[in-house]
Motif scaffolding. Structure first.
Motif, PDB file in Angstrom:
ATOM      1  N   ALA A 258       0.834  -1.204   0.000  1.00  0.00           N
ATOM      2  CA  ALA A 258       0.000   0.000   0.000  1.00  0.00           C
ATOM      3  C   ALA A 258       0.869   1.254   0.000  1.00  0.00           C
ATOM      4  O   ALA A 258       0.553   2.242  -0.689  1.00  0.00           O
ATOM      5  N   LEU A 259       1.977   1.217   0.746  1.00  0.00           N
ATOM      6  CA  LEU A 259       2.905   2.345   0.724  1.00  0.00           C
ATOM      7  C   LEU A 259       3.486   2.540  -0.678  1.00  0.00           C
ATOM      8  O   LEU A 259       3.641   3.668  -1.151  1.00  0.00           O
ATOM      9  N   ALA A 260       3.845   1.411  -1.310  1.00  0.00           N
ATOM     10  CA  ALA A 260       4.394   1.485  -2.671  1.00  0.00           C
ATOM     11  C   ALA A 260       3.375   2.103  -3.623  1.00  0.00           C
ATOM     12  O   ALA A 260       3.720   2.943  -4.469  1.00  0.00           O
ATOM     13  N   ILE A 261       2.103   1.694  -3.489  1.00  0.00           N
ATOM     14  CA  ILE A 261       1.046   2.260  -4.335  1.00  0.00           C
ATOM     15  C   ILE A 261       0.947   3.768  -4.104  1.00  0.00           C
ATOM     16  O   ILE A 261       0.798   4.555  -5.053  1.00  0.00           O
ATOM     17  N   LEU A 262       1.054   4.166  -2.847  1.00  0.00           N
ATOM     18  CA  LEU A 262       0.967   5.584  -2.503  1.00  0.00           C
ATOM     19  C   LEU A 262       2.110   6.371  -3.148  1.00  0.00           C
ATOM     20  O   LEU A 262       1.892   7.415  -3.772  1.00  0.00           O
ATOM     21  N   TYR A 263       3.336   5.839  -3.023  1.00  0.00           N
ATOM     22  CA  TYR A 263       4.495   6.549  -3.581  1.00  0.00           C
ATOM     23  C   TYR A 263       4.474   6.543  -5.116  1.00  0.00           C
ATOM     24  O   TYR A 263       4.862   7.536  -5.755  1.00  0.00           O
ATOM     25  N   VAL A 264       4.044   5.436  -5.720  1.00  0.00           N
ATOM     26  CA  VAL A 264       3.935   5.399  -7.178  1.00  0.00           C
ATOM     27  C   VAL A 264       2.908   6.431  -7.653  1.00  0.00           C
ATOM     28  O   VAL A 264       3.116   7.129  -8.658  1.00  0.00           O
ATOM     29  N   SER A 265       1.812   6.551  -6.921  1.00  0.00           N
ATOM     30  CA  SER A 265       0.789   7.553  -7.268  1.00  0.00           C
ATOM     31  C   SER A 265       1.375   8.957  -7.210  1.00  0.00           C
ATOM     32  O   SER A 265       1.065   9.811  -8.056  1.00  0.00           O
ATOM     33  N   ILE A 266       2.231   9.201  -6.218  1.00  0.00           N
ATOM     34  CA  ILE A 266       2.879  10.516  -6.098  1.00  0.00           C
ATOM     35  C   ILE A 266       3.800  10.759  -7.293  1.00  0.00           C
ATOM     36  O   ILE A 266       3.805  11.839  -7.884  1.00  0.00           O
ATOM     37  N   LEU A 267       4.577   9.718  -7.664  1.00  0.00           N
ATOM     38  CA  LEU A 267       5.506   9.859  -8.788  1.00  0.00           C
ATOM     39  C   LEU A 267       4.770  10.084 -10.107  1.00  0.00           C
ATOM     40  O   LEU A 267       5.224  10.847 -10.965  1.00  0.00           O
ATOM     41  N   VAL A 268       3.628   9.411 -10.277  1.00  0.00           N
ATOM     42  CA  VAL A 268       2.889   9.530 -11.537  1.00  0.00           C
ATOM     43  C   VAL A 268       2.152  10.859 -11.622  1.00  0.00           C
ATOM     44  O   VAL A 268       2.236  11.586 -12.628  1.00  0.00           O
ATOM     45  N   SER A 269       1.413  11.204 -10.569  1.00  0.00           N
ATOM     46  CA  SER A 269       0.588  12.417 -10.616  1.00  0.00           C
ATOM     47  C   SER A 269       1.382  13.686 -10.323  1.00  0.00           C
ATOM     48  O   SER A 269       0.992  14.777 -10.757  1.00  0.00           O
ATOM     49  N   GLN A 270       2.498  13.537  -9.578  1.00  0.00           N
ATOM     50  CA  GLN A 270       3.355  14.671  -9.218  1.00  0.00           C
ATOM     51  C   GLN A 270       2.545  15.863  -8.705  1.00  0.00           C
ATOM     52  O   GLN A 270       2.645  16.985  -9.238  1.00  0.00           O
ATOM     53  N   PRO A 271       1.740  15.651  -7.671  1.00  0.00           N
ATOM     54  CA  PRO A 271       0.931  16.764  -7.164  1.00  0.00           C
ATOM     55  C   PRO A 271       1.815  17.863  -6.573  1.00  0.00           C
ATOM     56  O   PRO A 271       2.911  17.615  -6.079  1.00  0.00           O
TER      57      PRO A 271
END
Length: 567
Positions: A258-271
């Motif tokens: 779940a942490l990995a999913i969270l960090y990947v989401s950050i890398l992809v969306s770059q909010p």
């Protein structure tokens, strides 16, 4: 500011701490020996002392220490801005938390798996030990009562998390049998377990379970609290290999994913981080950042509760002494990554600064609610996961962290109660000790509020008590190192910093509680402050004595060093 910069810097810092600084601690400070016979082998009983694969033990340790606090603390503390929280989490993980957890585990392993409370008697003195046990008991009481309320609130507010929360117990029981009774292949068992857990999350998202307003005459939240207490009591009595260990292990894998999913989401969306680096427009009533930042963020930077877990359960399951670096230090790294992810999510998961300020319109307005809401937005924007499913994943993540911590905490508090009984001259069996623990916790949770929310009345003291416990643990480790003539400044310097900030915070809180007429918290604050300062005085006296006493010698360490010199 692009959130990816924070993520890369933060992850890089804490991983560098593991690969570089923990190596220094292992070789120069704690001098780990692969051939040392650990308590798990020497005192093996199949219940508490169980030699364990280091990856399984890491899962148990990580999920036991993480809890909900590394989400709640950072999600509240960003009200002062993202920069102070970011620096405290990253530097705290590297130089404070990793060393503290690693050191507490080493100290216990070198003393037949004794808890940090028992060690205080040997290295500080009986008077210090008795006061130490008071602090430990109060901290565990807070953990059990507060986390029960946190879990209950999530189950009520996020009914989609109910099925995965309770279904995880069934999965864990099956994994325990598969690993220990049937000796099945660990990677295969792990894969099956993770798939089942995520299947439960999908199922829960499709079929939320929402209780009626009252169940058996109790509000829905209070009913969940009672069920949680009953479950935690039963879990604490079972052998660690049957439920506690496999539940923590498989939850650890699921939570790391779940942490990995969270960090990947950050890398992809770059909010974009919309929150200010340092918030100069603080809402009215917000306390001073110094010293409150350093007690608001405890778990995720340094936490005394970790020392209790490291010495209370994890040290009893360590297969090799050298595993303590991975289990202890890397366990703290896992929690630091969770705290870092929380900081990024709750500062970049909002569209505008105004939207962020609306959530943080008052101190303590953040927390798990902000994490689930903002995190759901990040997962949706990054990986296209529907907002509701994203919220279910993050809510389940928070519940499982809190639940595994509560499981371990009840077991640890049972040990403390039994130890107090021995000091008073009578022996308590495990069932009686567990009943005492659950009765005390229920009295706190329900005594001040029939809905069960009374456990939250001591939340303002949780951070300070937690950090005082960390300082006391560091004091014991320092005495041990001085006695062994090892480098002790890597422990003493963090000890002095944490002690200064926490005592300062306790005095600030005394003034706040007195002004508010909150006499219960005022009395508890004074009790904790007096006990802590007394133990600290005893500890520094013990440090002075240790410098003039003959050194303690670890024969295996001396032999290994002599062999290296000869070779």
């Amino acid at each position: 500011m692009n959130s990816v910069i924070l993520a890369v810097l933060g992850v890089g810092m804490v991983l560098a701490g593991y690969f570089l600084y923990s190596q220094f601690l292992a070789k120069r400070v704690f001098k780990l020996q692969p051939k040392f016979k650990t308590p798990a082998h020497e005192l093996s009983d199949g219940v508490d002392f169980v030699p364990t694969n280091k990856f399984v033990l890491w899962g148990h340790h990580f999920t036991s220490v993480a809890g909900a606090a590394p989400i709640v603390g950072p999600a509240v503390a960003v009200i002062w801005g993202w920069l102070p929280a970011f620096l405290w989490v990253t530097l705290g993980t590297v130089f404070f938390a990793g060393m503290h957890d690693f050191g507490a585990m080493w100290a216990s392993v070198r003393n037949k798996g004794q808890s940090i409370g028992t060690l205080s008697g040997r290295y500080i003195g009986n008077r210090g030990r008795n006061l130490f046990l008071v602090v430990i008991f109060l901290l565990l009481l807070m953990v059990n009562a507060v986390f029960a309320v946190v879990i209950s609130d999530l189950l009520v507010n996020q009914p989609t998390s109910v099925i995965p929360t309770w279904g995880a117990i069934v999965v864990a029981l099956g994994i325990g049998q598969a690993i220990y009774r049937f000796k099945w292949n660990l990677p295969i068992v792990s894969l099956v377990g993770v798939v089942l857990l995520y299947a439960l999350i999908m199922l829960g998202d499709r079929f939320p379970i929402e209780l009626p307003e009252t169940v058996m005459g109790l509000p829905a939240g209070a009913f969940w609290i009672v069920v949680l207490f009953i479950y935690a009591g039963i879990a604490s009595l079972l052998p660690v290999w049957m439920l506690l260990q496999p539940r923590d292990y498989i939850n650890g894998l699921q939570l790391f994913i779940a942490l990995a999913i969270l960090y990947v989401s950050i890398l992809v969306s770059q909010p974009t981080v919309v929150a200010p680096a340092v918030n100069t427009a603080l809402p009215e009533g917000t306390p001073s950042m110094v010293p409150l930042l350093f007690v608001t963020i405890a778990c995720g930077a340094i936490s005394g509760f970790h020392g209790i877990v490291s010495s209370g359960t994890s040290a009893k399951q360590l297969d090799k002494e050298t595993d303590s670096r991975f289990v202890g230090y890397f366990g703290a790294v896992g929690e630091g990554l969770l705290a870092l992810g929380t900081i990024i999510v709750v500062t970049a998961g909002y569209e505008t600064l105004a939207a962020w300020q609306e959530t943080y319109s008052a101190f303590n307005q953040g927390g798990i609610g902000a994490f689930v809401t903002a995190g759901g937005s990040v997962l949706n924007n990054g990986l296209g996961i529907p907002v509701q499913l994203s919220a279910t994943i993050l809510a389940t993540m928070a519940v499982l962290f809190a639940a595994t911590t509560m499981d371990t905490s009840v077991r640890l508090q049972r040990f403390v109660v039994a130890e107090v009984g021995q000091l008073m001259g009578f022996k308590l069996n495990t069932i009686v000790a567990t009943v005492i623990v659950l009765t005390a916790t229920a009295a706190l949770a329900f005594g001040a509020d029939p809905s069960g929310a009374g456990g939250m009345i001591i939340w303002p003291l949780f951070g300070t008590t937690n950090q005082i416990m960390a300082a006391l643990t560091l004091a014991i480790i320092t005495v041990m190192l001085i006695k062994r003539r090892r480098p002790y400044l890597p422990v003493l310097i963090p000890l002095l910093f944490v002690l200064t900030m926490t005592v300062y915070a306790l005095f600030v809180q005394i003034g706040q509680f007195y002004a508010a007429g909150n006499w219960l918290l005022l009395v508890l604050d004074i009790v904790i402050l007096v006990c802590a300062l007394w133990v600290v005085v005893e500890a520094f006296a013990a440090m002075a004595r240790a410098k003039n006493e003959p050194p303690e010698i670890d024969a295996d360490v001396e032999a290994a060093e002599e062999e290296a010199r000869v070779g």
